[in-house]
Every structure is written in structure tokens, then in C-alpha cells.
Design a protein around this motif. Structure first.
Motif, PDB file in Angstrom:
ATOM      1  N   ALA A   1       9.012 -28.484 -26.235  1.00 35.89           N
ATOM      2  CA  ALA A   1       8.312 -29.262 -25.214  1.00 35.89           C
ATOM      3  C   ALA A   1       6.948 -28.658 -24.897  1.00 35.89           C
ATOM      4  O   ALA A   1       6.000 -29.384 -24.595  1.00 35.89           O
ATOM      5  CB  ALA A   1       9.164 -29.347 -23.950  1.00 35.89           C
ATOM      6  N   THR A   2       6.838 -27.324 -24.971  1.00 37.02           N
ATOM      7  CA  THR A   2       5.552 -26.674 -24.688  1.00 37.02           C
ATOM      8  C   THR A   2       4.500 -27.075 -25.713  1.00 37.02           C
ATOM      9  O   THR A   2       3.340 -27.333 -25.368  1.00 37.02           O
ATOM     10  CB  THR A   2       5.721 -25.149 -24.677  1.00 37.02           C
ATOM     11  OG1 THR A   2       6.696 -24.789 -23.686  1.00 37.02           O
ATOM     12  CG2 THR A   2       4.397 -24.458 -24.351  1.00 37.02           C
ATOM     13  N   GLN A   3       4.903 -27.144 -26.989  1.00 34.25           N
ATOM     14  CA  GLN A   3       3.959 -27.558 -28.029  1.00 34.25           C
ATOM     15  C   GLN A   3       3.567 -29.019 -27.860  1.00 34.25           C
ATOM     16  O   GLN A   3       2.396 -29.390 -28.072  1.00 34.25           O
ATOM     17  CB  GLN A   3       4.570 -27.338 -29.415  1.00 34.25           C
ATOM     18  CG  GLN A   3       3.644 -27.710 -30.563  1.00 34.25           C
ATOM     19  CD  GLN A   3       2.354 -26.925 -30.539  1.00 34.25           C
ATOM     20  OE1 GLN A   3       2.381 -25.700 -30.471  1.00 34.25           O
ATOM     21  NE2 GLN A   3       1.209 -27.616 -30.595  1.00 34.25           N
ATOM     22  N   ILE A   4       4.511 -29.866 -27.481  1.00 41.24           N
ATOM     23  CA  ILE A   4       4.191 -31.276 -27.257  1.00 41.24           C
ATOM     24  C   ILE A   4       3.187 -31.414 -26.119  1.00 41.24           C
ATOM     25  O   ILE A   4       2.273 -32.247 -26.186  1.00 41.24           O
ATOM     26  CB  ILE A   4       5.465 -32.083 -26.972  1.00 41.24           C
ATOM     27  CG1 ILE A   4       6.440 -31.980 -28.143  1.00 41.24           C
ATOM     28  CG2 ILE A   4       5.133 -33.555 -26.716  1.00 41.24           C
ATOM     29  CD1 ILE A   4       7.798 -32.599 -27.877  1.00 41.24           C
ATOM     30  N   GLN A   5       3.331 -30.593 -25.073  1.00 40.62           N
ATOM     31  CA  GLN A   5       2.356 -30.595 -23.975  1.00 40.62           C
ATOM     32  C   GLN A   5       0.951 -30.305 -24.503  1.00 40.62           C
ATOM     33  O   GLN A   5      -0.017 -30.957 -24.099  1.00 40.62           O
ATOM     34  CB  GLN A   5       2.731 -29.556 -22.922  1.00 40.62           C
ATOM     35  CG  GLN A   5       3.863 -29.948 -21.998  1.00 40.62           C
ATOM     36  CD  GLN A   5       4.142 -28.864 -20.986  1.00 40.62           C
ATOM     37  OE1 GLN A   5       4.459 -27.728 -21.339  1.00 40.62           O
ATOM     38  NE2 GLN A   5       4.021 -29.213 -19.711  1.00 40.62           N
ATOM     39  N   GLN A   6       0.828 -29.324 -25.395  1.00 40.02           N
ATOM     40  CA  GLN A   6      -0.474 -29.000 -25.974  1.00 40.02           C
ATOM     41  C   GLN A   6      -1.000 -30.147 -26.829  1.00 40.02           C
ATOM     42  O   GLN A   6      -2.201 -30.451 -26.823  1.00 40.02           O
ATOM     43  CB  GLN A   6      -0.373 -27.713 -26.809  1.00 40.02           C
ATOM     44  CG  GLN A   6      -0.045 -26.471 -26.016  1.00 40.02           C
ATOM     45  CD  GLN A   6      -1.116 -26.153 -24.984  1.00 40.02           C
ATOM     46  OE1 GLN A   6      -2.317 -26.218 -25.262  1.00 40.02           O
ATOM     47  NE2 GLN A   6      -0.687 -25.805 -23.779  1.00 40.02           N
ATOM     48  N   ASP A   7      -0.109 -30.804 -27.560  1.00 39.91           N
ATOM     49  CA  ASP A   7      -0.519 -31.907 -28.429  1.00 39.91           C
ATOM     50  C   ASP A   7      -1.078 -33.081 -27.635  1.00 39.91           C
ATOM     51  O   ASP A   7      -1.909 -33.853 -28.148  1.00 39.91           O
ATOM     52  CB  ASP A   7       0.667 -32.374 -29.279  1.00 39.91           C
ATOM     53  CG  ASP A   7       1.132 -31.327 -30.278  1.00 39.91           C
ATOM     54  OD1 ASP A   7       0.348 -30.401 -30.578  1.00 39.91           O
ATOM     55  OD2 ASP A   7       2.283 -31.428 -30.752  1.00 39.91           O
ATOM     56  N   LEU A   8      -0.626 -33.246 -26.397  1.00 35.86           N
ATOM     57  CA  LEU A   8      -1.080 -34.366 -25.579  1.00 35.86           C
ATOM     58  C   LEU A   8      -2.515 -34.214 -25.084  1.00 35.86           C
ATOM     59  O   LEU A   8      -3.132 -35.186 -24.650  1.00 35.86           O
ATOM     60  CB  LEU A   8      -0.157 -34.537 -24.363  1.00 35.86           C
ATOM     61  CG  LEU A   8       1.260 -35.058 -24.651  1.00 35.86           C
ATOM     62  CD1 LEU A   8       2.106 -34.963 -23.393  1.00 35.86           C
ATOM     63  CD2 LEU A   8       1.210 -36.491 -25.157  1.00 35.86           C
ATOM     64  N   LYS A   9      -3.062 -33.023 -25.152  1.00 31.02           N
ATOM     65  CA  LYS A   9      -4.396 -32.780 -24.609  1.00 31.02           C
ATOM     66  C   LYS A   9      -5.479 -33.310 -25.550  1.00 31.02           C
ATOM     67  O   LYS A   9      -5.401 -33.160 -26.762  1.00 31.02           O
ATOM     68  CB  LYS A   9      -4.607 -31.285 -24.371  1.00 31.02           C
ATOM     69  CG  LYS A   9      -3.703 -30.690 -23.304  1.00 31.02           C
ATOM     70  CD  LYS A   9      -3.985 -29.213 -23.113  1.00 31.02           C
ATOM     71  CE  LYS A   9      -3.104 -28.627 -22.025  1.00 31.02           C
ATOM     72  NZ  LYS A   9      -3.360 -27.173 -21.836  1.00 31.02           N
ATOM     73  N   ILE A  10      -6.495 -33.896 -24.974  1.00 32.12           N
ATOM     74  CA  ILE A  10      -7.693 -34.273 -25.722  1.00 32.12           C
ATOM     75  C   ILE A  10      -8.695 -33.146 -25.532  1.00 32.12           C
ATOM     76  O   ILE A  10      -9.484 -33.131 -24.587  1.00 32.12           O
ATOM     77  CB  ILE A  10      -8.280 -35.602 -25.235  1.00 32.12           C
ATOM     78  CG1 ILE A  10      -7.230 -36.703 -25.282  1.00 32.12           C
ATOM     79  CG2 ILE A  10      -9.486 -36.004 -26.088  1.00 32.12           C
ATOM     80  CD1 ILE A  10      -7.684 -37.991 -24.664  1.00 32.12           C
ATOM     81  N   ASP A  11      -8.621 -32.170 -26.376  1.00 32.50           N
ATOM     82  CA  ASP A  11      -9.472 -30.984 -26.238  1.00 32.50           C
ATOM     83  C   ASP A  11      -9.528 -30.294 -27.591  1.00 32.50           C
ATOM     84  O   ASP A  11      -8.625 -29.544 -27.958  1.00 32.50           O
ATOM     85  CB  ASP A  11      -8.916 -30.046 -25.168  1.00 32.50           C
ATOM     86  CG  ASP A  11      -9.858 -28.870 -24.876  1.00 32.50           C
ATOM     87  OD1 ASP A  11     -10.967 -28.846 -25.453  1.00 32.50           O
ATOM     88  OD2 ASP A  11      -9.467 -27.998 -24.087  1.00 32.50           O
ATOM     89  N   GLY A  12     -10.573 -30.562 -28.348  1.00 35.50           N
ATOM     90  CA  GLY A  12     -10.672 -29.938 -29.654  1.00 35.50           C
ATOM     91  C   GLY A  12     -11.891 -30.410 -30.421  1.00 35.50           C
ATOM     92  O   GLY A  12     -12.562 -31.370 -30.050  1.00 35.50           O
ATOM     93  N   ARG A  13     -12.162 -29.740 -31.497  1.00 30.88           N
ATOM     94  CA  ARG A  13     -13.337 -30.022 -32.319  1.00 30.88           C
ATOM     95  C   ARG A  13     -13.051 -31.135 -33.310  1.00 30.88           C
ATOM     96  O   ARG A  13     -11.959 -31.240 -33.861  1.00 30.88           O
ATOM     97  CB  ARG A  13     -13.763 -28.756 -33.053  1.00 30.88           C
ATOM     98  CG  ARG A  13     -15.040 -28.907 -33.869  1.00 30.88           C
ATOM     99  CD  ARG A  13     -15.531 -27.576 -34.363  1.00 30.88           C
ATOM    100  NE  ARG A  13     -14.518 -26.874 -35.136  1.00 30.88           N
ATOM    101  CZ  ARG A  13     -14.699 -25.681 -35.707  1.00 30.88           C
ATOM    102  NH1 ARG A  13     -15.859 -25.056 -35.547  1.00 30.88           N
ATOM    103  NH2 ARG A  13     -13.735 -25.112 -36.396  1.00 30.88           N
ATOM    104  N   LEU A  14     -14.041 -31.976 -33.519  1.00 31.10           N
ATOM    105  CA  LEU A  14     -13.986 -33.037 -34.510  1.00 31.10           C
ATOM    106  C   LEU A  14     -15.140 -32.853 -35.477  1.00 31.10           C
ATOM    107  O   LEU A  14     -16.290 -32.705 -35.053  1.00 31.10           O
ATOM    108  CB  LEU A  14     -14.040 -34.405 -33.833  1.00 31.10           C
ATOM    109  CG  LEU A  14     -13.910 -35.639 -34.730  1.00 31.10           C
ATOM    110  CD1 LEU A  14     -13.221 -36.762 -33.959  1.00 31.10           C
ATOM    111  CD2 LEU A  14     -15.273 -36.117 -35.208  1.00 31.10           C
TER     112      LEU A  14
END
Length: 426
Positions: free
Chosen positions: A258-271
Motif C-alpha cells: 500500500a505504501t508503494q501504491i501511495q507513491q504511485d498516485l503522486k503526480i511528481d516526477g520528471r518527463l
């Protein structure tokens, strides 16, 4: 539940569009030789369009229009009007302002302003601009809303459909030089993007910091070649993800994933993106092909590739054309890992519901679509054109990310879209 961008694919059309282009003065011309009428000009463009879609899903032009409740027949999807003000103060200094009214634009946050920049040209080779500029990641950057400048009813939806970013605040510098029978242009861009996007649960703002890109172009009488490369850091929050993340946090002691899924939900990263394009125009024949790749650290976006090829043939005032296009997510569709081992029934039901919610959200942009288009353009009067276009669209089950709330509906998609538009300049 939808949003944001597919910084893919591009376009150039070499039709005359003087009202959509910046007016450039000869850098060697003395200011007292310039008449007042040449220093200030007002022009504009418009599209009146209507389209009919025979599927149950809502057809949209790009994700800024998501959740706007388009009916099967819509007169707002393609319609737009813009006004441009160009001012030349001296042979070196000029400014431009362009405002566009269209469906999906966030007027309160100033997104209707496409251009608002000051330009300095020290000589005929160099140009520096600062202010509000068009996003320069593809060939259609300055003319995306100006329907008169391209043969289609709209830019190829397979690629521009997931590109709701139209402008950025920052600066660019361009160098141009004659090379043989052609001209080479090198441009660098830096700035920040901010745009309102739509989703099934409400509007939200997405920001792109540290935009840095470069493009290289070469053109002569018949050919135009272009490549661009760059990156941007994306941040944003879609309404409803806080509630989903909170539920995952409560179950994390029993559900380590569940902790990893929480991170996956964030819109925060390089494109990061790489785009290539080529166009050929010899008078009667016009050909263009484009390819693009986008790699994102944001899970909801993932990695995408797209390509299209279009051909048109001019017969007096008529220009029939055909286009083949495809957009496809290169990563597997997101599947949240379920807890390992048995859980009490209430916790098991909660984890399955949260996993389903994460799958729907993080799979909302997954795309696997092909489009076959034919159409005809009729330039029946100077600066006026009438266009008809037919699109046959195939999207795989779970691959309808280009449609408003498309992946919330099960099953593949086969749709026919009929479009008519009246484009002009004034």
C-alpha cells in the motif's frame, strides 16, 4: 478520471497564414522609414466546427475538454476564435499578444493568453523572447488553434489529444543561418508551465517546473525537418487521491504494498521527450510524417510512443487528404498488487476496493489507439476554407485514454467521427 499531457507529436503545414505569424521587420530598416500602420497590427482567426460521434464514449479534442459533457453531436469541440496584436517598436524590438477563446480553457487563471512576449533581435540571425510563449515541443506550436493553417479539421487527435499544455512562462533564444539552399534554426527554451486540466472528479492545476528544451530545424523550398528534445518536472494533485491515499495508509500495516501504491498516485516526477518530424511540399503534393517518444517518472503517464503520416494533393481550390496515426502506451497497464496471505474479511474487502480505485485512476491515461482519416479542404474564398473529415477510430479494451472517461468503460472501442469546419483569418 483524466488529465494531462502526452508531449508527443507535432506538425507543420506550409499554407499561408499571415494573420497567425509574427510580423518581422528588416533589421537594417531605419525606424523613421517604418510607417505607423506597419508598427501595429491587429488580426485574428476563427473556426466554426461541428462533429458527430457514433460511439457511447465522449469524443474530445484534448484533455482540457474532459468532463465537459460533450454530446454525440457537438458544436463546441473544435470551435474557437482568437485575436492577435503585433507591435514593432523599432527594427530590433517588438511585442506580441494573442488571446484565444475555446472550449475547456481556464479564463480565471489566464490560460486564454497564448502569447504575451517581448522580442529583441540584435541582428538578422539572433532572436530573444521573454514572457508568455507557445510550448515549443512540436511543429504546430504557434498555430495549434489556427485551423486555417493546416489541412485537417483538427490536429491529429491520436497525438495532440493528450497535450493540453498550450503555453509557458519563460524565455527562448533562437539562431538562424542560411545553409546551402535552405535555412537552419536552433532554439533553446526555458520556463514553467501551468495549466488547468479536467477529470471526472473535478478540475485541477498541473505545474511543470524547470522546463528545458532544444530544437533544431532545417528547411528549404520543399522540405522541412525538425527534431526536439527536452524535459520537465511535473507536479499536481487530482481531487479524490487524498481520500484514496488515506485509505491505503490505514491499511499499510497489513498491506506492505500500500505504501508503494501511495507513491504511485503522486503526480511528481520528471518527463523526458524526443520528437522527430519531416514535411515535403512541392505544390500539388504535401506529405508529412512524425514520430515521438515520451518517458515519464509519473506512473499515471508512463511511457508512450506515437507516429502518424499524412498525405494531401491540391486540385485547384480543393485538397483531399488521408492520415494514418497511432498512439500506444509502452508500459503495461497498472495493476495494484493485492495483499499476500489472508486478511480478515473487512480488511480484504477494503484492500480490494482501494486496489480497484488505484487501477482505475492510474490506468485512466493508458492508450492503445489507431485512427484512419480521410478528408477534403476547399478554399472557396481568400482566407476562408471549408473542411470535411471522417475518422475511423479503433481503441483496445483499457486503451481509451484519448476519450473523456474512456477507460472507465469496459470493452474495446470502434467509433466513426464525422466533422465539418469553417476556418478563416481576419
Amino acid at each position: 478520471m483524466k488529465f494531462f499531457i502526452c508531449l508527443s507529436i507535432l506538425m507543420l503545414y506550409t499554407a499561408t497564414a499571415t494573420a497567425a505569424e509574427e510580423i518581422e521587420l528588416d533589421p537594417h530598416l531605419q525606424i523613421d522609414e517604418v510607417k505607423p500602420a506597419d508598427r501595429l497590427s491587429i488580426s485574428g482567426f476563427y473556426t466554426l466546427g461541428i462533429n458527430h460521434n457514433d460511439s457511447a464514449s465522449q469524443y474530445i479534442r484534448d484533455l482540457s475538454q474532459s468532463n465537459t459533457h460533450h454530446d454525440r453531436t457537438s458544436a463546441i469541440t473544435d470551435s474557437r476564435v482568437g485575436v492577435q496584436l503585433l507591435a514593432d517598436f523599432t527594427p530590433q524590438w517588438s511585442a506580441a499578444l494573442q488571446v484565444t477563446a475555446r472550449d475547456g480553457v481556464d479564463y480565471a487563471n489566464g490560460d486564454a493568453v497564448d502569447w504575451a512576449f517581448l522580442r529583441y533581435r540584435p541582428n538578422e540571425n539572433w532572436s530573444i523572447r521573454a514572457g508568455r510563449l507557445s510550448v515549443d515541443m512540436f511543429m504546430l506550436s504557434d498555430f495549434r488553434n489556427v485551423g486555417y493553417t493546416y489541412p485537417w479539421v483538427r490536429p491529429v487527435q491520436d497525438f495532440y489529444g493528450l497535450i493540453p499544455f498550450f503555453q509557458y512562462n519563460g524565455a527562448d533564444i533562437q539562431y538562424r543561418q542560411q545553409l546551402g539552399d535552405g535555412e537552419i534554426r536552433l532554439k533553446g527554451n526555458m520556463g514553467r508551465i501551468s495549466s488547468t486540466l479536467r477529470s471526472a472528479v473535478g478540475d485541477f492545476r498541473v505545474h511543470g517546473d524547470d522546463l528545458a528544451s532544444a530544437s533544431l530545424e532545417w528547411s528549404d523550398e520543399h522540405f522541412h525537418l525538425r527534431t526536439s528534445i527536452g524535459q520537465i518536472n511535473l507536479q499536481g494533485k487530482v481531487p479524490g487521491t487524498d481520500l484514496l491515499s488515506s485509505g491505503l495508509g490505514q491499511l499499510s500495516p497489513f498491506w506492505p504494498s500500500a505504501t508503494q501504491i501511495q507513491q504511485d498516485l503522486k503526480i511528481d516526477g520528471r518527463l523526458k521527450f524526443l520528437l522527430l518530424g519531416a514535411s515535403y511540399d512541392n505544390g500539388p503534393w504535401w506529405l508529412q510524417g512524425e514520430w515521438g517518444r515520451v518517458q515519464s517518472e509519473t506512473v499515471i503517464y508512463g511511457h508512450m510512443e506515437g507516429a502518424y503520416i499524412s498525405a494531401a494533393y491540391r486540385i485547384d481550390a480543393f485538397q483531399p487528404y488521408i492520415t494514418l496515426s497511432q498512439a500506444k502506451s509502452k508500459n503495461a497497464r497498472y495493476r495494484a498488487p493485492l495483499p499476500q496471505g489472508p486478511l480478515p474479511p473487512p480488511l480484504a474487502a477494503a484492500s480490494q476496493a482501494l486496489a480497484a480505485g488505484a487501477n482505475q485512476f492510474l490506468g485512466s491515461l493508458y492508450t492503445d489507439q489507431q485512427t484512419y482519416s480521410i478528408g477534403i479542404r476547399w478554399d472557396f474564398r481568400p482566407r476562408m476554407a471549408l473542411k470535411f473529415q471522417y475518422d475511423r477510430i479503433h481503441a483496445a479494451d483499457g486503451g481509451k485514454g484519448l476519450w473523456d472517461d474512456g477507460n472507465a468503460q469496459a470493452g474495446p472501442l470502434k467509433a466513426n467521427v464525422f466533422s465539418l469546419s469553417f476556418d478563416g483569418l481576419f
